[in-house]
Design a protein around this motif. Structure first.
Motif, PDB file in Angstrom:
ATOM      1  N   ALA A   1       0.827  -1.203   0.000  1.00 16.10           N
ATOM      2  CA  ALA A   1       0.000   0.000   0.000  1.00 16.10           C
ATOM      3  C   ALA A   1       0.864   1.257   0.000  1.00 16.10           C
ATOM      4  CB  ALA A   1      -0.928  -0.014   1.218  1.00 16.10           C
ATOM      5  N   ASP A   2       1.987   1.214   0.732  1.00 21.10           N
ATOM      6  CA  ASP A   2       2.889   2.373   0.775  1.00 21.10           C
ATOM      7  C   ASP A   2       3.512   2.640  -0.596  1.00 21.10           C
ATOM      8  OD1 ASP A   2       2.443   2.823   3.454  1.00 21.10           O
ATOM      9  OD2 ASP A   2       4.167   1.654   4.117  1.00 21.10           O
ATOM     10  N   LEU A   3       3.879   1.579  -1.302  1.00 26.59           N
ATOM     11  CA  LEU A   3       4.476   1.747  -2.627  1.00 26.59           C
ATOM     12  C   LEU A   3       3.446   2.251  -3.625  1.00 26.59           C
ATOM     13  CD1 LEU A   3       6.818   1.506  -4.564  1.00 26.59           C
ATOM     14  CD2 LEU A   3       6.336  -0.935  -4.811  1.00 26.59           C
ATOM     15  N   ILE A   4       2.216   1.772  -3.526  1.00 32.29           N
ATOM     16  CA  ILE A   4       1.160   2.251  -4.423  1.00 32.29           C
ATOM     17  C   ILE A   4       0.928   3.746  -4.229  1.00 32.29           C
ATOM     18  CG2 ILE A   4      -1.312   2.121  -4.906  1.00 32.29           C
ATOM     19  CD1 ILE A   4      -1.127  -0.890  -4.313  1.00 32.29           C
ATOM     20  N   GLU A   5       0.889   4.188  -2.985  1.00 29.40           N
ATOM     21  CA  GLU A   5       0.712   5.611  -2.705  1.00 29.40           C
ATOM     22  C   GLU A   5       1.901   6.417  -3.215  1.00 29.40           C
ATOM     23  OE1 GLU A   5      -1.916   7.323  -1.581  1.00 29.40           O
ATOM     24  OE2 GLU A   5      -2.919   5.384  -1.824  1.00 29.40           O
ATOM     25  N   TRP A   6       3.109   5.866  -3.062  1.00 30.01           N
ATOM     26  CA  TRP A   6       4.304   6.548  -3.561  1.00 30.01           C
ATOM     27  C   TRP A   6       4.229   6.712  -5.079  1.00 30.01           C
ATOM     28  CZ3 TRP A   6       8.181   5.629  -7.045  1.00 30.01           C
ATOM     29  CH2 TRP A   6       9.303   6.456  -6.953  1.00 30.01           C
ATOM     30  N   ARG A   7       3.784   5.681  -5.770  1.00 28.33           N
ATOM     31  CA  ARG A   7       3.678   5.749  -7.227  1.00 28.33           C
ATOM     32  C   ARG A   7       2.638   6.771  -7.671  1.00 28.33           C
ATOM     33  NH1 ARG A   7       4.065  -0.804  -8.314  1.00 28.33           N
ATOM     34  NH2 ARG A   7       6.370  -0.916  -8.240  1.00 28.33           N
ATOM     35  N   LYS A   8       1.555   6.907  -6.926  1.00 26.01           N
ATOM     36  CA  LYS A   8       0.551   7.923  -7.256  1.00 26.01           C
ATOM     37  C   LYS A   8       1.145   9.323  -7.133  1.00 26.01           C
ATOM     38  CE  LYS A   8      -3.508   5.228  -5.801  1.00 26.01           C
ATOM     39  NZ  LYS A   8      -4.596   5.134  -4.786  1.00 26.01           N
ATOM     40  N   ARG A   9       1.884   9.551  -6.045  1.00 20.48           N
ATOM     41  CA  ARG A   9       2.529  10.855  -5.864  1.00 20.48           C
ATOM     42  C   ARG A   9       3.574  11.098  -6.943  1.00 20.48           C
ATOM     43  NH1 ARG A   9       2.706   8.964  -0.497  1.00 20.48           N
ATOM     44  NH2 ARG A   9       4.972   8.660  -0.648  1.00 20.48           N
TER      45      ARG A   9
ATOM     46  N   LEU B   1      14.410   1.026  -3.717  1.00 24.92           N
ATOM     47  CA  LEU B   1      13.780   2.317  -3.453  1.00 24.92           C
ATOM     48  C   LEU B   1      13.500   2.428  -1.961  1.00 24.92           C
ATOM     49  CD1 LEU B   1      12.167   4.925  -4.283  1.00 24.92           C
ATOM     50  CD2 LEU B   1      10.206   3.411  -4.665  1.00 24.92           C
ATOM     51  N   TRP B   2      13.880   3.589  -1.381  1.00 22.73           N
ATOM     52  CA  TRP B   2      13.785   3.777   0.065  1.00 22.73           C
ATOM     53  C   TRP B   2      13.004   5.036   0.409  1.00 22.73           C
ATOM     54  CZ3 TRP B   2      16.425  -0.059   2.845  1.00 22.73           C
ATOM     55  CH2 TRP B   2      17.388  -0.788   2.120  1.00 22.73           C
ATOM     56  N   ASP B   3      12.260   4.967   1.518  1.00 25.27           N
ATOM     57  CA  ASP B   3      11.632   6.130   2.111  1.00 25.27           C
ATOM     58  C   ASP B   3      12.608   6.748   3.108  1.00 25.27           C
ATOM     59  OD1 ASP B   3      10.047   7.420   4.475  1.00 25.27           O
ATOM     60  OD2 ASP B   3       8.603   7.345   2.835  1.00 25.27           O
ATOM     61  N   ILE B   4      12.971   8.019   2.905  1.00 27.17           N
ATOM     62  CA  ILE B   4      13.990   8.650   3.736  1.00 27.17           C
ATOM     63  C   ILE B   4      13.525   8.838   5.173  1.00 27.17           C
ATOM     64  CG2 ILE B   4      15.346  10.762   4.059  1.00 27.17           C
ATOM     65  CD1 ILE B   4      15.383  11.088   1.041  1.00 27.17           C
ATOM     66  N   ALA B   5      12.271   9.218   5.343  1.00 24.71           N
ATOM     67  CA  ALA B   5      11.775   9.535   6.683  1.00 24.71           C
ATOM     68  C   ALA B   5      11.792   8.319   7.603  1.00 24.71           C
ATOM     69  CB  ALA B   5      10.366  10.113   6.592  1.00 24.71           C
TER      70      ALA B   5
END
Length: 375
Positions: free
Chosen positions: A16-24, A195-199
């Motif tokens: 779900a996090d990756l899907i949201e990232w792709r939308k952004r 691919l990484w989320d920095i936060a």
């Protein structure tokens, strides 16, 4: 029911996090593409804008042909591995250098490389990758290490603090690249890029598909695509909005060790240990140019803008190229031994400088001035 089972065996569903990232990513890349295309249309259709661009390009080409050594600084006890420059709106450009010693140093471009404004030993392992994050008010950079981890550092030019360590690769890292202020991609010798989320430090995506070590990554200027390049000489182009590979290029007879998209969004440059640089056209899906650029391994390449490409190699040279016909503008003997890395920064709309890092442990500044100075 059997058909659904087969589908699940073939495809890995995104989190779900990756899907949201792709939308952004899709929204963000559309905005960037719209601005880039609007600028290109204005340059094409507006006579004044076109003339202004031609005048600026001619001035920059003249600057390139007068490139000469201005400053030379002993920068580390061990060979330097990478150098990158951060162009800042209201302050002098910032230069970052990293070395086999594990040291990271920051230098102000207006300080004549006199002494670093900040230095720290990041690791006992070699630093293999380095990238600045742009479009933020403070300083943020990422380094890749030979132990397979990446570190994100943030602060100001005199005081950086490590924010997060990214762990997941099974072998050493190649290059690292920011996609934006919130995400990073890393290339690994385990044949993957990630691919990484920095936060949060969360690994959003582990992407395989290469048959050899992945060494260099090139994000598209719009943020929509990513080029991943490996030691088998293969380039894969990925659509980050959909998570799909959309094309592959082959042609290099050796390892690909450097890559970057031209800011025009249409062309990708790759440098290899086959001593050539190839310019790939994404629209025609082929190599437009193959440059016999150097007499040894191409260690790094960078675009100043749409009109000038810089390359360097283990033959100790650095070269500047006219991106209209890819004829050389200037080649200089840069370092004793291998030239490891280069980057640009601009001091005005028409003038620029080149920073080079060498296996000889020196950091050098090149400008259009005919004078040189050794620190």
């Amino acid at each position: 029911e059997k058909k659904d089972q087969d589908h699940d065996d073939v495809y890995t569903h995104a989190s779900a996090d990756l899907i949201e990232w792709r939308k952004r990513r899709a929204t963000r890349s559309f905005d960037f593409a719209s601005k880039r295309l609007a600028t290109q249309r204005e340059r094409r259709d507006d006579v004044v804008a076109s003339a202004r661009h031609e005048e600026l390009t001619l001035s920059q080409h003249k600057t390139a042909k007068r490139l000469a050594l201005t400053l030379s600084q002993f920068a580390d006890p061990r060979p330097l591995s990478r150098v990158r420059c951060l162009q800042r709106k209201n302050d002098a450009p910032l230069i970052a250098s990293v070395a086999w010693s594990g040291n990271l140093k920051l230098w102000r471009a207006d300080d004549e490389l006199n002494k670093p404004s900040f230095q720290v030993k990041c690791s006992d392992h070699r630093v293999t990758g380095l990238d600045f994050c742009s479009n933020i008010s403070d300083v943020m950079l990422c380094i890749g290490l030979a132990d397979g981890t990446a570190q994100v550092w943030r602060g100001n030019e005199t005081n950086l603090q490590i924010g997060i360590t990214l762990k997941g690769h099974a072998q050493r890292l190649g290059h690292v690249s920011f996609l934006d202020t919130s995400s990073i991609v890393t290339a690994g010798f385990d044949h993957t890029w990630r691919l990484w989320d920095i936060a949060t430090g969360q690994e959003l995506q582990l992407q395989d598909g290469h048959s050899a070590q992945v060494y260099t990554l090139a994000p598209h200027p719009d943020g929509s695509l990513l080029a991943s390049c490996d030691f088998a000489g293969i380039v894969h182009i990925w659509d980050l909005r959909a998570g799909a590979k959309i094309h592959s290029f082959s042609g290099h007879s050796g390892k690909i060790l450097s890559s970057q998209f031209n800011p025009d969004g249409y062309r990708l440059a790759t440098g290899s240990d086959d001593h050539t640089v190839r310019i790939w056209d994404l629209r025609r899906r082929c190599a437009d140019y193959t440059l016999p650029a150097h007499s040894s391994l191409i260690s790094d390449l960078r675009f100043l803008n749409e009109e000038i490409l810089g390359t360097c190699a283990f033959d100790g040279t650095l070269s500047l190229w006219n991106c209209r016909d890819f004829k050389p503008l200037r080649t200089v003997a840069a370092h004793d031994g291998k030239t490891m890395s280069i980057d640009f920064f601009s001091s005005s709309s028409s003038s620029f400088s080149v920073v080079s890092a060498g296996f000889d442990r020196t950091l050098k500044l090149w400008t259009s001035s005919s004078t040189s100075k050794s620190i």
